[in-house]
Each structure stands twice: as structure tokens, then as C-alpha cells.
Design a protein around this motif. Structure first.
Motif, PDB file in Angstrom:
ATOM      1  N   ARG A 248     143.990  10.851 -30.707  1.00 33.28           N
ATOM      2  CA  ARG A 248     143.406  10.865 -32.054  1.00 33.28           C
ATOM      3  C   ARG A 248     144.220  10.020 -33.016  1.00 33.28           C
ATOM      4  NH1 ARG A 248     144.471  13.478 -36.779  1.00 33.28           N
ATOM      5  NH2 ARG A 248     142.676  13.775 -38.170  1.00 33.28           N
ATOM      6  N   GLN A 249     145.542  10.155 -32.974  1.00 35.53           N
ATOM      7  CA  GLN A 249     146.402   9.399 -33.880  1.00 35.53           C
ATOM      8  C   GLN A 249     146.331   7.902 -33.588  1.00 35.53           C
ATOM      9  OE1 GLN A 249     148.172  10.714 -36.493  1.00 35.53           O
ATOM     10  NE2 GLN A 249     147.165  12.639 -35.999  1.00 35.53           N
ATOM     11  N   MET A 250     146.244   7.512 -32.314  1.00 36.91           N
ATOM     12  CA  MET A 250     146.142   6.104 -31.973  1.00 36.91           C
ATOM     13  C   MET A 250     144.828   5.514 -32.478  1.00 36.91           C
ATOM     14  SD  MET A 250     148.802   4.783 -30.550  1.00 36.91           S
ATOM     15  CE  MET A 250     148.029   3.269 -30.013  1.00 36.91           C
ATOM     16  N   ILE A 251     143.744   6.265 -32.353  1.00 34.41           N
ATOM     17  CA  ILE A 251     142.445   5.781 -32.839  1.00 34.41           C
ATOM     18  C   ILE A 251     142.492   5.566 -34.343  1.00 34.41           C
ATOM     19  CG2 ILE A 251     140.032   6.450 -33.193  1.00 34.41           C
ATOM     20  CD1 ILE A 251     140.162   7.838 -30.454  1.00 34.41           C
ATOM     21  N   LEU A 252     143.108   6.503 -35.070  1.00 37.34           N
ATOM     22  CA  LEU A 252     143.229   6.359 -36.514  1.00 37.34           C
ATOM     23  C   LEU A 252     144.047   5.120 -36.878  1.00 37.34           C
ATOM     24  CD1 LEU A 252     143.852  10.075 -37.597  1.00 37.34           C
ATOM     25  CD2 LEU A 252     141.761   8.735 -37.897  1.00 37.34           C
ATOM     26  N   SER A 253     145.106   4.857 -36.121  1.00 37.29           N
ATOM     27  CA  SER A 253     145.943   3.682 -36.396  1.00 37.29           C
ATOM     28  C   SER A 253     145.186   2.388 -36.138  1.00 37.29           C
ATOM     29  CB  SER A 253     147.205   3.710 -35.532  1.00 37.29           C
ATOM     30  OG  SER A 253     148.020   4.806 -35.870  1.00 37.29           O
ATOM     31  N   LEU A 254     144.467   2.330 -35.030  1.00 32.01           N
ATOM     32  CA  LEU A 254     143.753   1.103 -34.669  1.00 32.01           C
ATOM     33  C   LEU A 254     142.553   0.847 -35.562  1.00 32.01           C
ATOM     34  CD1 LEU A 254     143.930   1.406 -30.785  1.00 32.01           C
ATOM     35  CD2 LEU A 254     145.291  -0.064 -32.276  1.00 32.01           C
ATOM     36  N   ARG A 255     142.069   1.889 -36.237  1.00 36.15           N
ATOM     37  CA  ARG A 255     140.963   1.689 -37.179  1.00 36.15           C
ATOM     38  C   ARG A 255     141.431   1.051 -38.479  1.00 36.15           C
ATOM     39  NH1 ARG A 255     137.600   7.424 -36.686  1.00 36.15           N
ATOM     40  NH2 ARG A 255     136.533   6.923 -34.706  1.00 36.15           N
ATOM     41  N   ASN A 256     142.738   0.995 -38.663  1.00 39.33           N
ATOM     42  CA  ASN A 256     143.308   0.378 -39.865  1.00 39.33           C
ATOM     43  C   ASN A 256     144.212  -0.770 -39.427  1.00 39.33           C
ATOM     44  OD1 ASN A 256     144.149  -0.241 -42.410  1.00 39.33           O
ATOM     45  ND2 ASN A 256     145.088   1.746 -42.848  1.00 39.33           N
ATOM     46  N   PRO A 257     143.628  -1.901 -38.991  1.00 40.33           N
ATOM     47  CA  PRO A 257     144.439  -2.985 -38.415  1.00 40.33           C
ATOM     48  C   PRO A 257     145.392  -3.629 -39.404  1.00 40.33           C
ATOM     49  CG  PRO A 257     142.162  -3.683 -38.746  1.00 40.33           C
ATOM     50  CD  PRO A 257     142.193  -2.211 -39.008  1.00 40.33           C
ATOM     51  N   ALA A 258     145.148  -3.457 -40.703  1.00 45.95           N
ATOM     52  CA  ALA A 258     146.046  -4.067 -41.695  1.00 45.95           C
ATOM     53  C   ALA A 258     147.461  -3.523 -41.540  1.00 45.95           C
ATOM     54  CB  ALA A 258     145.525  -3.810 -43.109  1.00 45.95           C
ATOM     55  N   TRP A 259     147.585  -2.206 -41.325  1.00 46.31           N
ATOM     56  CA  TRP A 259     148.914  -1.610 -41.172  1.00 46.31           C
ATOM     57  C   TRP A 259     149.568  -2.046 -39.875  1.00 46.31           C
ATOM     58  CZ3 TRP A 259     151.370   0.084 -45.118  1.00 46.31           C
ATOM     59  CH2 TRP A 259     150.683   0.644 -46.188  1.00 46.31           C
ATOM     60  N   VAL A 260     148.754  -2.225 -38.829  1.00 45.28           N
ATOM     61  CA  VAL A 260     149.302  -2.717 -37.562  1.00 45.28           C
ATOM     62  C   VAL A 260     149.863  -4.123 -37.750  1.00 45.28           C
ATOM     63  CG1 VAL A 260     148.755  -3.297 -35.179  1.00 45.28           C
ATOM     64  CG2 VAL A 260     147.688  -1.288 -36.238  1.00 45.28           C
ATOM     65  N   LEU A 261     149.110  -4.970 -38.452  1.00 42.74           N
ATOM     66  CA  LEU A 261     149.545  -6.349 -38.681  1.00 42.74           C
ATOM     67  C   LEU A 261     150.805  -6.393 -39.534  1.00 42.74           C
ATOM     68  CD1 LEU A 261     148.940  -9.352 -38.311  1.00 42.74           C
ATOM     69  CD2 LEU A 261     147.550  -9.253 -40.389  1.00 42.74           C
ATOM     70  N   ILE A 262     150.843  -5.567 -40.585  1.00 45.54           N
ATOM     71  CA  ILE A 262     152.032  -5.516 -41.445  1.00 45.54           C
ATOM     72  C   ILE A 262     153.248  -5.072 -40.644  1.00 45.54           C
ATOM     73  CG2 ILE A 262     153.089  -4.311 -43.403  1.00 45.54           C
ATOM     74  CD1 ILE A 262     150.274  -4.244 -44.677  1.00 45.54           C
ATOM     75  N   GLY A 263     153.062  -4.075 -39.791  1.00 42.98           N
ATOM     76  CA  GLY A 263     154.168  -3.582 -38.976  1.00 42.98           C
ATOM     77  C   GLY A 263     154.701  -4.634 -38.022  1.00 42.98           C
ATOM     78  N   LEU A 264     153.831  -5.519 -37.529  1.00 43.31           N
ATOM     79  CA  LEU A 264     154.265  -6.576 -36.630  1.00 43.31           C
ATOM     80  C   LEU A 264     154.930  -7.726 -37.366  1.00 43.31           C
ATOM     81  CD1 LEU A 264     151.204  -6.740 -34.194  1.00 43.31           C
ATOM     82  CD2 LEU A 264     153.445  -5.754 -33.742  1.00 43.31           C
ATOM     83  N   LEU A 265     154.464  -8.004 -38.589  1.00 43.34           N
ATOM     84  CA  LEU A 265     155.002  -9.146 -39.332  1.00 43.34           C
ATOM     85  C   LEU A 265     156.342  -8.849 -39.992  1.00 43.34           C
ATOM     86  CD1 LEU A 265     151.817 -10.634 -41.054  1.00 43.34           C
ATOM     87  CD2 LEU A 265     153.109 -11.576 -39.141  1.00 43.34           C
ATOM     88  N   GLN A 266     156.586  -7.589 -40.334  1.00 42.18           N
ATOM     89  CA  GLN A 266     157.799  -7.253 -41.080  1.00 42.18           C
ATOM     90  C   GLN A 266     159.086  -7.644 -40.345  1.00 42.18           C
ATOM     91  OE1 GLN A 266     158.127  -3.137 -42.170  1.00 42.18           O
ATOM     92  NE2 GLN A 266     159.624  -3.530 -43.758  1.00 42.18           N
TER      93      GLN A 266
ATOM     94  N   VAL B  21     155.017   4.475 -29.596  1.00 39.94           N
ATOM     95  CA  VAL B  21     154.274   3.324 -29.049  1.00 39.94           C
ATOM     96  C   VAL B  21     154.210   2.203 -30.066  1.00 39.94           C
ATOM     97  CG1 VAL B  21     152.001   2.538 -28.297  1.00 39.94           C
ATOM     98  CG2 VAL B  21     152.926   4.685 -27.415  1.00 39.94           C
ATOM     99  N   SER B  22     153.880   2.537 -31.312  1.00 39.41           N
ATOM    100  CA  SER B  22     153.772   1.524 -32.359  1.00 39.41           C
ATOM    101  C   SER B  22     155.100   0.809 -32.591  1.00 39.41           C
ATOM    102  CB  SER B  22     153.292   2.185 -33.659  1.00 39.41           C
ATOM    103  OG  SER B  22     153.272   1.254 -34.726  1.00 39.41           O
ATOM    104  N   LEU B  23     156.189   1.577 -32.689  1.00 44.30           N
ATOM    105  CA  LEU B  23     157.495   0.977 -32.961  1.00 44.30           C
ATOM    106  C   LEU B  23     158.016   0.182 -31.767  1.00 44.30           C
ATOM    107  CD1 LEU B  23     159.146   3.941 -34.885  1.00 44.30           C
ATOM    108  CD2 LEU B  23     158.391   1.771 -35.832  1.00 44.30           C
TER     109      LEU B  23
END
Length: 252
Positions: free
Chosen positions: A12-30, A112-114
Motif C-alpha cells: 500500500r505504501q509503495m503504491i501511494l509513493s509511485l502515485r506521486n512521481p514528483a517526490w520520487v524524482l525529487i528524492g533521486l535528484l537531491q 527501498v526508496s532510500l
């Protein structure tokens, strides 16, 4: 039951994260921004007396990985405050799911995200000049996972205990400054005056940074490396225990 419920929360938490790709992109770019904007400055500082011997990228990148694990995990408490306010946490607490699964599923999503962010950071660092074996990179990702899991668990516990962004944000700020300055994350504490080095030695995260730097510099079997990874593992276990206790305490 425990692992099935943990998987359900994690999914459930992974689905919520992937539905908001902006935060995923920010986390990768930082982390890439840190390499691009701060890394070249550190290369110039490497010639200053007191700077540890060796490649400056092997000093800088481990610090960034520790920073990623600590601060990437510590901000997730804002999400659980929002879930509590929306009634999501209460609905989960009245279910038969073990309290440990409720916290572990969330923590695994953060790990997983980190870990992905850490892999991107080291891949980018190789383009800047970092040269270490793949197993060293794997140990770096392991430390990110341990620290990220520990601090996401502490963060969920603090967020659920405080239930207020106005209280949670000052807590993070109070914690962030001494950790950032006294752990040698960005600059080695060997450059600091003696009194500041003494304060730094009291800070456990300084030893975690030193442990990972020892690994990157080739001293994998040293006591410095073992102590740093041991501290990270202990923090992970403690964080999960505290998180489970706080979730259990929410039952009315």
C-alpha cells in the motif's frame, strides 16, 4: 500472519509513493545536486592540512550516504501525521494486524526508496571520479538501509506521538543541526579544533560516518568499520522496537 500483513502495508505504501512521481524524482535528484554543487568544493579542501589522506570522493560520498539514510528517514513522520488526521491509522489499529507489521511495512517502503536513491548517488559519483569495488558500494547501500530504517521508525513514532506538524518540525530542526555539524558528514572532523573534535566523539553518528569512510578507503575489516555498522544495526533494532511500542500505545 505477521509477514502477510507486513507485505500488505508495504505494498500500500509503495503504491501511494509511485502515485506521486514528483517526490520520487525529487528524492533521486537531491543527492546528485550535492555531488554537483558541493563535491568540487571538497576537492579543493582536500589539500588543506588535517584532511584525511586518500581520494576526496571516498571521504565525501560516504558522508552523503549517511546523510541520506538519516535525513531521508527522519522526515517521513509528516506522512503518518496526515494519515492519523485522516483516520487511516485508527482504522489500521482496530484490525487484527500485529503492531510490528504496521510499522515494519512502512519502514520497508522507506528502505527501498532510500536504497534506490543511494544507488543513484553512487552511480553519479562514479562519473565524478569515485572508484570503489562493487562490494564496497553494496556495503554503502546496506548502511543506508539500516540508517533509513532506523530513522523512519523513529520518525513514525515521533509523528504519531506528537500528532502535530507544528511540534514535529521543530523536533527535526533541533536534531538536524548538531548531527550535521558534529558527525563530519560534509567535512571531516579532523579539520575542526580540538574542543569540537571532543564534542564530535560523543556523537554516535560520527562513528557511523567514520565506519563507512573506512570501508570506502579499503579498511573493511577494521574496528572502525565494525563499530560503525554495529551502531547502525543497533539503531535499526531500537527504532523498530520504539515504533511498535508507540503504535501499540495508540489503541484506545
Amino acid at each position: 500472519m505477521f509477514w502477510r500483513d507486513t507485505w500488505t502495508i508495504f505494498r500500500r505504501q509503495m503504491i501511494l509513493s509511485l502515485r506521486n512521481p514528483a517526490w520520487v524524482l525529487i528524492g533521486l535528484l537531491q543527492p546528485i545536486m550535492y555531488l554537483t554543487l558541493f563535491g568540487p568544493l571538497l576537492e579543493q579542501v582536500a589539500s588543506v592540512p588535517g584532511f584525511p589522506p586518500g581520494d576526496s570522493w571516498k571521504i565525501f560520498v560516504p558522508g552523503l550516504l549517511v546523510q541520506l539514510g538519516i535525513f531521508g528517514g527522519f522526515f517521513v513522520g509528516f506522512a503518518v501525521i496526515a494519515e492519523w488526521r485522516a483516520g487511516v491509522v485508527d482504522r489500521m489499529l482496530v484490525s487484527p494486524a500485529p503492531r510490528g507489521a504496521l510499522i515494519l511495512g512502512r519502514v520497508l517502503r522507506d528502505v527501498v526508496s532510500l536504497t534506490v536513491q543511494g544507488a543513484v548517488l553512487m552511480a553519479a559519483a562514479t562519473l565524478f571520479g569515485l572508484a570503489v569495488p562493487l562490494y564496497v558500494m553494496g556495503l554503502g547501500l546496506l548502511l543506508v538501509a539500516l540508517l533509513g530504517g532506523a530513522f523512519s521508525a523513529f520518525s513514525y513514532a515521533a509523528g504519531l506521538a506528537l500528532k502535530s506538524e507544528d511540534s514535529f518540525a521543530p523536533l527535526i530542526n533541533m536534531f538536524a543541526l548538531p548531527v550535521l555539524l558534529l558527525s563530519g558528514i560534509l567535512l571531516p572532523m579532523s579539520l575542526a579544533p580540538r574542543w569540537l573534535q571532543v564534542l564530535s566523539d560523543i556523537n554516535p553518528f560520527k562513528h557511523v560516518v567514520d565506519g563507512l569512510r573506512a570501508v570506502f578507503l579499503g579498511d573493511i575489516l577494521s574496528m572502525t568499520a565494525a563499530f560503525g555498522f554495529g551502531l547502525a544495526l543497533a539503531l535499526m533494532v531500537l527504532g523498530l522496537w520504539v515504533g511498535a511500542r508507540v503504535f501499540s500505545g495508540q489503541v484506545k
